[in-house]
Design an enzyme around this catalytic site. Structure first.
Site, PDB file in Angstrom:
ATOM      1  N   ARG A 268       0.823  -1.225   0.000  1.00 39.49           N
ATOM      2  CA  ARG A 268       0.000   0.000   0.000  1.00 39.49           C
ATOM      3  C   ARG A 268       0.857   1.275   0.000  1.00 39.49           C
ATOM      4  O   ARG A 268       0.492   2.288   0.593  1.00 39.49           O
ATOM      5  CB  ARG A 268      -0.973   0.015   1.177  1.00 39.49           C
TER       6      ARG A 268
ATOM      7  N   GLU B 178     -17.461   0.780  17.088  1.00 41.59           N
ATOM      8  CA  GLU B 178     -16.729  -0.255  16.342  1.00 41.59           C
ATOM      9  C   GLU B 178     -15.208  -0.140  16.453  1.00 41.59           C
ATOM     10  O   GLU B 178     -14.481  -0.468  15.510  1.00 41.59           O
ATOM     11  CB  GLU B 178     -17.162  -0.264  14.870  1.00 41.59           C
TER      12      GLU B 178
ATOM     13  N   CYS C 123     -25.244   2.312   0.389  1.00 36.02           N
ATOM     14  CA  CYS C 123     -24.591   3.519  -0.111  1.00 36.02           C
ATOM     15  C   CYS C 123     -24.150   3.326  -1.555  1.00 36.02           C
ATOM     16  O   CYS C 123     -24.143   2.213  -2.076  1.00 36.02           O
ATOM     17  CB  CYS C 123     -23.394   3.887   0.757  1.00 36.02           C
TER      18      CYS C 123
ATOM     19  N   HIS D 177     -17.177  11.320   3.072  1.00 38.37           N
ATOM     20  CA  HIS D 177     -15.966  11.047   2.300  1.00 38.37           C
ATOM     21  C   HIS D 177     -15.219  12.330   1.943  1.00 38.37           C
ATOM     22  O   HIS D 177     -14.140  12.274   1.373  1.00 38.37           O
ATOM     23  CB  HIS D 177     -16.314  10.284   1.030  1.00 38.37           C
TER      24      HIS D 177
ATOM     25  N   CYS E 187     -22.590   7.696   5.762  1.00 40.34           N
ATOM     26  CA  CYS E 187     -21.896   6.426   5.926  1.00 40.34           C
ATOM     27  C   CYS E 187     -21.190   6.429   7.273  1.00 40.34           C
ATOM     28  O   CYS E 187     -21.306   7.386   8.046  1.00 40.34           O
ATOM     29  CB  CYS E 187     -20.894   6.241   4.773  1.00 40.34           C
TER      30      CYS E 187
END
EC number: 2.1.1.14
Length: 765
Positions: free
Chosen positions: A16, A494, A653, A704, A736
């Site tokens: 990455r 979470e 979404c 986002h 989201c």
């Protein structure tokens, strides 16, 4: 000789590297020179990997800092005016379109400096592209500097380079008209001019081949678009430049004859998803046209059955000779980079897999077998056959108990006790929520501290007890903040989850995980999809303890948070040895047990997210209903085992809902939350026209983007939503989850969201 080429390679890097470089650039920690250096190194490494694997024609232009569709917009000069500014670098303009920018000046609009481009799914994959915008002021102008720079770099390695460019018709199809302008095809003549100029530029650079990707040929195309293909590709011809027309993601079906007869030098077909096209195309292909056969699955990670493929390819080779090219089915963007990086994977399972690098090696084996005979690669073919046979017979794959449960699924398993009208009355009496109740989608920021603690736990530096203590502190912090802000239905945040699919998969039998199996979802967002290798079951409770703890901290309801069976399916690499329906049913039965255990523990608002429901739709509408039938059934198997007062939420979404609204209603969730802010609530029209019967929470701000929505902006969006849907059925929430955001952005955004709801409650009181 048989030619091996590639349609595209993963751009993020095996570890990455591109993600981390881009994010460092956005934070101002590195400059453009340093970012470009990382990109240059990645491209060089990726090209060398392909050359080492025997790829003859290197793809150039498949690399992107964010999204290849956005790259195409910049290639053809289609840049939104709002993103342009004097003194701003091209790269910053590019990222401004992709990500938006926060409010920078007093004169900026209420919604901040510049909103991001709309983002949606790339066909039926889990990749997201940035939607090109078209309006009356759109005028295309070639800017090929990026492509030419990469072309020059690739030529330092080989002269055989093949620019990869999204075709003009797929580009327009994927675009969105933002005003009352003409039909999308009304922009075609102007766009063709730029594409012709591009071909002329490439011809001057002595480029021999160019690849135009037209994946929309796998869709149901209106007649006017079919005619447009004939017109466009007759104009995109130059005497010294060969065009390869690439299609993928499905069979061409009714478009096969059209594609085969277009005046291009080569045609690429995805036979992993359109195998019936292969014998048909051989009968209609021009004798001088090259056929590129996408024979290795570019979207999954299973080792190909090379002996089976050779039996399929040998008669094609006999017929076409050197006119046969081999390639992956599509760009390898959708697969991890290199299986060799995996050191902790179960040895048996690892032997069943192939990532991008290995898929190219498989092509090389096929090429050598076709050109030099199977004896030239006998050892490789024997090893491959052994892996295929071992997987089929493995006890790790087959679980008789799970198979029996699936075989005994009955219709009653997917029906709630009472209809929604009855349930909602009982739920309103139980929860006594205000008009326009506020909630969030589930996740809160995954801070560096959370990630550090998770890494320390996984490496054995801290104990389970120590790790759990840090998680309880994060949950308590999240509950305290939500209560302070005034949110009505809370979430635990979470903190314990690294990914909404990976977290559950880690605790289900039949799943396995990689260390470096990363693929790009959008921009710098990478996911590491779990691998479903065998029958799925739940050996123990997954989320119940954390939900119980969160609920013990507050008198307000706390939502249980689960990922739905279709999203678990769609966002995993799925076994290819049984129908996807069966795998979905197995996951649904496992989730049903978790839902029932949450309810028994006193968690009676339970969200089962299905953001990938639409993503699973087949590309051809004739195949939709079959998929929707079993997808809806799987969701209902997961959720229908609870009582009337238990409220089931779901979240979706990045989707157009109009054509699947009946299926969404059939899910029978008590509340659905959806992404709508980027589309300015346009997606709600589907729910209004359908008269959607249940509660709905349209997202009121785009998580986002770094923009923090002003209260007035949220009020405006809620009012717009209320024009379409009854106020008493609306919930207020972000688009989201907030995992990727920072607390300093999240807190004021949620405060403004809650204030907007309170303001409107006062107005209607």
């Amino acid at each position: 000789m048989t030619t091996v080429h590639n349609l595209g390679f993963p751009r993020i890097g095996a570890k990455r590297e591109l993600k981390f470089a881009c994010e460092a650039y956005w934070r101002g920690e590195i400059d453009q020179t340093q970012l470009d250096k990382t990109a240059h190194t990645l491209r060089a490494n990726h090209w060398q990997t392909q050359l080492d694997a025997g790829v003859e024609w290197l793809p150039v232009g498949d690399f992107s800092y964010y999204d290849h569709v956005l790259d195409t917009s910049f290639l053809v000069g289609n840049i939104p005016v709002r993103a342009q500014a004097d003194g701003q670098s091209k790269l910053d303009t590019y990222f401004k379109v992709a990500r938006g920018t926060a409010k920078e000046a007093a004169g900026a609009s209420c919604c901040g400096g510049s909103h991001a481009a709309e983002m949606t799914k790339w066909f039926d994959t889990n990749y997201h592209y940035l939607v090109p915008e078209l309006n009356a002021n759109t005028h295309f102008k070639l800017n090929a500097s990026k492509l030419l720079t990469e072309l020059e770099q690739a030529r330092a390695l080989t002269s055989k380079v093949k620019p990869v460019i999204l075709g003009p018709l797929s580009y327009l199809w994927l675009a969105k008209i933002t005003d009352g302008s003409t039909h999308k095809l009304g922009f075609l003549d102007d766009l063709i001019t730029v594409y012709r100029e591009l071909l002329g530029t490439l011809a001057k650079e002595a480029v021999e081949w160019v690849q135009f990707d037209e994946p929309i040929l796998a869709l149901d195309l209106p007649e006017q678009w079919q005619h447009a293909f004939e017109r466009v590709y007759h104009q995109l011809q130059l005497p010294n430049l060969s065009v390869l027309l690439a299609t993928y993601f499905g069979p061409l079906d009714t478009n096969l004859r059209l594609a085969a007869r277009l005046p291009t030098a080569a045609l690429h077909l995805d036979i992993t998803r359109g195998g019936d096209d292969l014998p048909r195309v051989l009968d209609i292909l021009s004798p001088h046209k090259i056929l590129s056969v996408g024979v290795i699955d570019g979207r999954n990670i299973w080792k190909a059955d090379l002996n089976k493929l050779l039996a399929q390819l040998k008669p094609v080779k006999e017929r076409l000779g050197n006119g046969l090219w081999l390639a992956p089915s599509c760009s390898l963007l959708h697969t991890p980079v290199d299986l060799d990086s995996e050191e902790a994977l179960d040895a048996d399972i690892k032997n069943w897999l192939a990532f991008a690098k290995q898929k190219l090696q498989e092509l090389n084996i096929l090429q050598r077998a076709l050109d030099n005979g199977e004896t030239s690669v006998a050892e490789a073919l024997v090893h491959n056959a052994g892996a295929i046979a071992a997987r089929k017979a493995s006890a790790k794959v087959n679980n008789a108990k799970v198979q029996s449960l699936v075989n005994n699924i009955s219709p009653s398993l997917s029906e709630r006790e009472s209809p929604f009208a009855t349930r909602i009355e009982k739920q309103q009496a139980k929860y006594n929520l205000p008009t326009l109740p506020t909630t969030t989608i589930g996740s809160f920021p995954q801070t560096s501290e959370i990630r550090k603690n998770r890494k320390a736990f996984k490496s054995g530096e801290i104990s389970q007890q120590q790790y759990d203590r840090t998680l309880r502190a994060e949950i308590a912090h999240a509950i305290e903040l939500q209560e302070k802000i005034g949110i009505d239905v809370l979430v635990h945040g979470e903190a314990e989850r690294n990914d909404m699919v990976e977290y559950f998969g880690e605790q289900l039998d039949g799943y396995v995980f990689t260390q470096f199996g990363w693929v790009q979802s959008y921009g710098s967002r990478c996911v590491k999809p779990p691998i479903i290798f065998g029958d799925v079951s739940r050996p123990r409770k997954i989320t119940v303890d954390w939900a119980e703890y969160a609920q013990s901290l507050t008198s307000k309801p706390v939502k249980g948070m689960l990922t739905g069976p279709i999203t678990m399916l769609q966002w995993s690499f799925v076994r290819d040895d049984q129908p996807r329906k069966i795998t979905a049913q197995q996951i649904a039965l496992a989730l049903r047990s978790e839902v029932n255990d949450l309810e028994a523990a006193g968690i009676t608002i339970i969200q089962v997210d299905e953001p990938a429901l639409r993503e699973g739709l087949p590309l051809r509408k004739k195949d939709w209903q079959n998929y929707l039938d079993w997808a809806v059934e799987a969701f209902k198997i997961s959720t229908a085992g609870v009582g009337d007062t238990t409220q089931i939420h779901t979240h979706m979404c990045y989707a157009e809902f109009n054509d699947i609204i009946q299926a969404i209603a059939d899910l029978d969730a008590d509340v659905i939350t959806i992404e709508t802010s980027r589309s300015n609530m346009e997606l709600l029209s589907a729910f209004e026209q359908f008269n959607y019967p249940n509660d709905i929470g349209p997202g009121v701000y785009d998580i986002h983007s770094p923009n923090i929505p002003a209260t007035e902006q949220v009020v405006g969006l809620i009012k717009k939503a209320a024009e379409n849907l009854p106020l008493q059925r609306l919930w207020i929430n972000p688009d989201c989850g907030l995992k990727t955001r920072k607390w300093e952005d999240v807190i004021p955004a949620l405060e403004n969201m809650v204030n907007a709801a309170k303001q409107l409650r006062a107005e209607v009181a």
